[in-house]
Write an enzyme that holds these catalytic residues in place. Sequence first.
Site, PDB file in Angstrom:
ATOM      1  N   GLY A  20       0.821  -1.212   0.000  1.00 43.46           N
ATOM      2  CA  GLY A  20       0.000   0.000   0.000  1.00 43.46           C
ATOM      3  C   GLY A  20       0.853   1.260   0.000  1.00 43.46           C
ATOM      4  O   GLY A  20       0.589   2.214  -0.746  1.00 43.46           O
ATOM      5  N   SER A  59      -2.770 -13.188  -2.716  1.00 42.05           N
ATOM      6  CA  SER A  59      -1.433 -13.656  -2.337  1.00 42.05           C
ATOM      7  C   SER A  59      -1.109 -14.940  -3.078  1.00 42.05           C
ATOM      8  O   SER A  59      -1.987 -15.801  -3.253  1.00 42.05           O
ATOM      9  CB  SER A  59      -1.416 -13.913  -0.833  1.00 42.05           C
ATOM     10  OG  SER A  59      -0.299 -14.704  -0.509  1.00 42.05           O
ATOM     11  N   SER A  60       0.150 -15.098  -3.448  1.00 45.17           N
ATOM     12  CA  SER A  60       0.534 -16.330  -4.150  1.00 45.17           C
ATOM     13  C   SER A  60       0.454 -17.547  -3.223  1.00 45.17           C
ATOM     14  O   SER A  60       0.467 -18.685  -3.692  1.00 45.17           O
ATOM     15  CB  SER A  60       1.935 -16.197  -4.763  1.00 45.17           C
ATOM     16  OG  SER A  60       2.883 -15.944  -3.766  1.00 45.17           O
ATOM     17  N   CYS A  61       0.330 -17.306  -1.889  1.00 46.51           N
ATOM     18  CA  CYS A  61       0.117 -18.424  -0.941  1.00 46.51           C
ATOM     19  C   CYS A  61      -1.175 -19.164  -1.237  1.00 46.51           C
ATOM     20  O   CYS A  61      -1.379 -20.277  -0.765  1.00 46.51           O
ATOM     21  CB  CYS A  61      -0.080 -17.920   0.479  1.00 46.51           C
ATOM     22  SG  CYS A  61       1.265 -17.057   1.167  1.00 46.51           S
ATOM     23  N   TYR A  72      -4.601 -18.057   6.336  1.00 46.94           N
ATOM     24  CA  TYR A  72      -4.386 -16.774   5.641  1.00 46.94           C
ATOM     25  C   TYR A  72      -4.755 -16.905   4.166  1.00 46.94           C
ATOM     26  O   TYR A  72      -5.449 -16.049   3.599  1.00 46.94           O
ATOM     27  CB  TYR A  72      -2.916 -16.378   5.799  1.00 46.94           C
ATOM     28  CG  TYR A  72      -2.496 -15.195   4.948  1.00 46.94           C
ATOM     29  CD1 TYR A  72      -2.818 -13.899   5.321  1.00 46.94           C
ATOM     30  CD2 TYR A  72      -1.773 -15.388   3.768  1.00 46.94           C
ATOM     31  CE1 TYR A  72      -2.425 -12.816   4.546  1.00 46.94           C
ATOM     32  CE2 TYR A  72      -1.382 -14.315   2.990  1.00 46.94           C
ATOM     33  CZ  TYR A  72      -1.714 -13.030   3.376  1.00 46.94           C
ATOM     34  OH  TYR A  72      -1.335 -11.961   2.604  1.00 46.94           O
ATOM     35  N   LYS A  96      -7.664 -14.925   1.917  1.00 50.30           N
ATOM     36  CA  LYS A  96      -7.367 -14.191   0.684  1.00 50.30           C
ATOM     37  C   LYS A  96      -8.239 -14.717  -0.464  1.00 50.30           C
ATOM     38  O   LYS A  96      -8.744 -13.948  -1.286  1.00 50.30           O
ATOM     39  CB  LYS A  96      -5.878 -14.323   0.337  1.00 50.30           C
ATOM     40  CG  LYS A  96      -5.004 -13.435   1.170  1.00 50.30           C
ATOM     41  CD  LYS A  96      -5.227 -11.972   0.772  1.00 50.30           C
ATOM     42  CE  LYS A  96      -4.340 -11.001   1.469  1.00 50.30           C
ATOM     43  NZ  LYS A  96      -4.640  -9.604   1.139  1.00 50.30           N
ATOM     44  N   ARG A 135      11.585 -19.212  -4.546  1.00 51.20           N
ATOM     45  CA  ARG A 135      10.569 -18.168  -4.528  1.00 51.20           C
ATOM     46  C   ARG A 135      10.830 -17.169  -5.641  1.00 51.20           C
ATOM     47  O   ARG A 135      11.976 -16.930  -6.021  1.00 51.20           O
ATOM     48  CB  ARG A 135      10.599 -17.399  -3.195  1.00 51.20           C
ATOM     49  CG  ARG A 135      10.220 -18.201  -1.966  1.00 51.20           C
ATOM     50  CD  ARG A 135       8.747 -18.517  -1.916  1.00 51.20           C
ATOM     51  NE  ARG A 135       8.390 -19.250  -0.709  1.00 51.20           N
ATOM     52  CZ  ARG A 135       8.416 -20.580  -0.603  1.00 51.20           C
ATOM     53  NH1 ARG A 135       8.781 -21.329  -1.627  1.00 51.20           N
ATOM     54  NH2 ARG A 135       8.055 -21.165   0.526  1.00 51.20           N
TER      55      ARG A 135
HETATM   56  P1  GDP Z   1       6.500 -18.014   2.262  1.00 51.10           P
HETATM   57  O1  GDP Z   1       6.772 -17.695   0.837  1.00 51.10           O
HETATM   58  O2  GDP Z   1       5.052 -17.857   2.611  1.00 51.10           O
HETATM   59  O3  GDP Z   1       7.045 -19.358   2.654  1.00 51.10           O
HETATM   60  O4  GDP Z   1       7.185 -16.874   3.120  1.00 51.10           O
HETATM   61  P2  GDP Z   1       8.551 -16.566   3.871  1.00 51.10           P
HETATM   62  O5  GDP Z   1       9.154 -15.382   3.202  1.00 51.10           O
HETATM   63  O6  GDP Z   1       8.254 -16.439   5.327  1.00 51.10           O
HETATM   64  O7  GDP Z   1       9.525 -17.821   3.709  1.00 51.10           O
HETATM   65  C1  GDP Z   1      10.125 -18.175   2.509  1.00 51.10           C
HETATM   66  C2  GDP Z   1      11.173 -19.246   2.735  1.00 51.10           C
HETATM   67  O8  GDP Z   1      12.317 -18.659   3.391  1.00 51.10           O
HETATM   68  C3  GDP Z   1      10.743 -20.428   3.611  1.00 51.10           C
HETATM   69  O9  GDP Z   1      11.288 -21.603   3.061  1.00 51.10           O
HETATM   70  C4  GDP Z   1      11.434 -20.127   4.937  1.00 51.10           C
HETATM   71  O10 GDP Z   1      11.698 -21.278   5.706  1.00 51.10           O
HETATM   72  C5  GDP Z   1      12.730 -19.498   4.448  1.00 51.10           C
HETATM   73  N1  GDP Z   1      13.435 -18.702   5.467  1.00 51.10           N
HETATM   74  C6  GDP Z   1      14.756 -18.831   5.818  1.00 51.10           C
HETATM   75  N2  GDP Z   1      15.093 -17.996   6.799  1.00 51.10           N
HETATM   76  C7  GDP Z   1      13.974 -17.272   7.085  1.00 51.10           C
HETATM   77  C8  GDP Z   1      13.696 -16.246   8.031  1.00 51.10           C
HETATM   78  O11 GDP Z   1      14.537 -15.808   8.819  1.00 51.10           O
HETATM   79  N3  GDP Z   1      12.420 -15.741   8.027  1.00 51.10           N
HETATM   80  C9  GDP Z   1      11.459 -16.195   7.163  1.00 51.10           C
HETATM   81  N4  GDP Z   1      10.237 -15.665   7.200  1.00 51.10           N
HETATM   82  N5  GDP Z   1      11.695 -17.190   6.277  1.00 51.10           N
HETATM   83  C10 GDP Z   1      12.927 -17.725   6.238  1.00 51.10           C
END
Ligand code: GDP
Length: 316
Positions: free
Chosen positions: A17, A108-110, A137, A141, A210
């Site tokens: 936003g 969200s792509s989730c 979540y 969405k 990702r």
């Molecule tokens: P997701 O796309 O919904 O899984 O969102 P996240 O950004 O939270 O996590 C993406 C990936 O990054 C997952 O495989 C997590 O396990 C990994 N990851 C590694 N270190 C971290 C961290 O410190 N924080 C988060 N949020 N994810 C982490």
Amino acid sequence: MKADSRIFVAGGDTLIGAAILRRLAASGHEGIVNGREPDPDLADGARTMAFFERNAPEFVFHAAGRSGGIRENIDRPAELMRDNLLVAESVVHAAWKCGARKLLYLASSCSYPRACPQPMSVGSLMSGPLEPTNEPYAMAKLAGVSLCSAYRAQYGARFFSVFPANAFGPFDDFRAESGHVIPALIRKMHEAKVAGRPFVEVWGTGKPRREFVYADDLADACIFLMRNYDRPEPVNAGGGETFSIGEIAELIREAVGYRGLIRFDPSKPDGMPLKSLDAGELTAMGWRPATPLREALATTYEWFLTLSPEVRCHAR
Ligand code: GDP
């Protein structure tokens, strides 16, 4: 959307936003409703309706609703789901009731199935079970997306949804526990650099992949779609390339200038193995992200450094 159109960005203080607001202001939009009065609590239907009645926005970007990284989704599924259900209902309904000409809902792509064929195309939505770590979540969405379609089907409202890749940038949540991977690792590596720690812990195996999109590019895509898109089908908005978490951790190490080691902790969850969006629709319309990943990470780190150490620890 003209220069003097009344525009409201619901969730103007969120990562996406705030980026949309910056972009609208930079491109000379003078009818932005945000800031004329304090934003209402958008989870409160009555207050949201009163706000819409007073301000009658013609164009609504719906970027409201709480979100968080994998840990936050595991720890606070009820709060995340409830907030997103409430803000979806209140903003969509008020926008329709008060005659908004168009509404863009940020999904969200989730919300794609865990085992979705890659790259994920909108035809695969609702075709299989969701990733368990973020199912509540993701469900909320999906409800928002379906609500927009229902208002279009029943009332002819020009509402549509956008599915962004994993967004990051200024105004993100940089807390280690609740943030997404990029802001969380920026903070962890910065603190390790300052404290001279020999390694930083990265959750999971480092293997999940990702697709990331810089918030300013995503904002640009949203404004482009608001101007040029008006069909019932949702649209994907991504940056194209995917990176493994190990690769992204290495790039963040570079951006932060941290010299220590990256240590993976496979006892922490990986989440979805791969999330890559089929952004063919947007690409065919002529839109492309403009910011190279390294540059976007560097700008995000610079912004993080402008926060006071206290804010870095406790707030968005
Ligand atoms: P997701 O796309 O919904 O899984 O969102 P996240 O950004 O939270 O996590 C993406 C990936 O990054 C997952 O495989 C997590 O396990 C990994 N990851 C590694 N270190 C971290 C961290 O410190 N924080 C988060 N949020 N994810 C982490």
